[in-house]
Design a protein around this motif. Sequence first.
Motif, PDB file in Angstrom:
ATOM      1  N   GLU A 125       0.628  -1.156  -0.071  1.00 39.55           N
ATOM      2  CA  GLU A 125       0.100   0.572  -0.372  1.00 39.55           C
ATOM      3  C   GLU A 125       0.730   1.499  -0.121  1.00 39.55           C
ATOM      4  OE1 GLU A 125      -2.136  -0.723   3.466  1.00 39.55           O
ATOM      5  OE2 GLU A 125      -3.470  -1.824   2.567  1.00 39.55           O
TER       6      GLU A 125
ATOM      7  N   TYR B 215       0.449   5.584   1.177  1.00 49.33           N
ATOM      8  CA  TYR B 215       0.176   6.684   1.550  1.00 49.33           C
ATOM      9  C   TYR B 215       0.568   7.912   1.470  1.00 49.33           C
ATOM     10  CZ  TYR B 215      -3.253   3.061   4.758  1.00 49.33           C
ATOM     11  OH  TYR B 215      -3.784   2.020   4.684  1.00 49.33           O
TER      12      TYR B 215
ATOM     13  N   ARG C 142      -2.911  11.381   7.623  1.00 48.55           N
ATOM     14  CA  ARG C 142      -2.031  11.083   6.362  1.00 48.55           C
ATOM     15  C   ARG C 142      -3.078  10.164   5.486  1.00 48.55           C
ATOM     16  NH1 ARG C 142       1.865   6.263   8.393  1.00 48.55           N
ATOM     17  NH2 ARG C 142       2.834   8.128   9.750  1.00 48.55           N
ATOM     18  N   GLU C 143      -2.955  10.202   3.717  1.00 46.23           N
ATOM     19  CA  GLU C 143      -4.841   9.706   3.243  1.00 46.23           C
ATOM     20  C   GLU C 143      -3.637   8.104   2.731  1.00 46.23           C
ATOM     21  OE1 GLU C 143      -5.979  12.027   0.590  1.00 46.23           O
ATOM     22  OE2 GLU C 143      -4.145  12.894  -0.191  1.00 46.23           O
ATOM     23  N   PHE C 144      -4.873   7.304   2.542  1.00 45.73           N
ATOM     24  CA  PHE C 144      -4.123   6.009   1.241  1.00 45.73           C
ATOM     25  C   PHE C 144      -3.949   6.787   0.112  1.00 45.73           C
ATOM     26  CE2 PHE C 144      -4.804   1.825   0.110  1.00 45.73           C
ATOM     27  CZ  PHE C 144      -5.973   2.431  -1.130  1.00 45.73           C
TER      28      PHE C 144
END
Length: 125
Positions: free
Chosen positions: A35, A37, A45-47
């Motif tokens: 993943e 981020y 923090r964002e995906f």
Amino acid sequence: QDQLVESGGGSVQTGGSLRLSCAASGYTECKFDMEWYREAPGLEREFVASIDNDGRATYAESVKGRFSISRDTTKNTAYLQMNSLQPEDTALYLCRRHPRGNGFNSFHCSGAATWGKGTQVNISS
């Protein structure tokens, strides 16, 4: 040593491209999602994107059509190709290894969960 190391960040102008890499070590017998981020100053923090062990990808709406995630299981490396970069893409990009689908080996493979230290991406207008 079990770790994730990101690379490929840098400074580009609006509309440019970068390719980030995330090299993983250890737990090669386990399955996991890789993943990406990002953290921008003053924001949570964002995906950004993820790819599972079978190569299925998921993206945040903000990057769909511009970013592409891939992985090379033979090299234990995930990639994030970023095109049409915008100033709002400026952030520290972090890679995460998320163990999943390990069945009887789940307890052992849970130790594979980890974050990298990140690579900085700066987009100028």
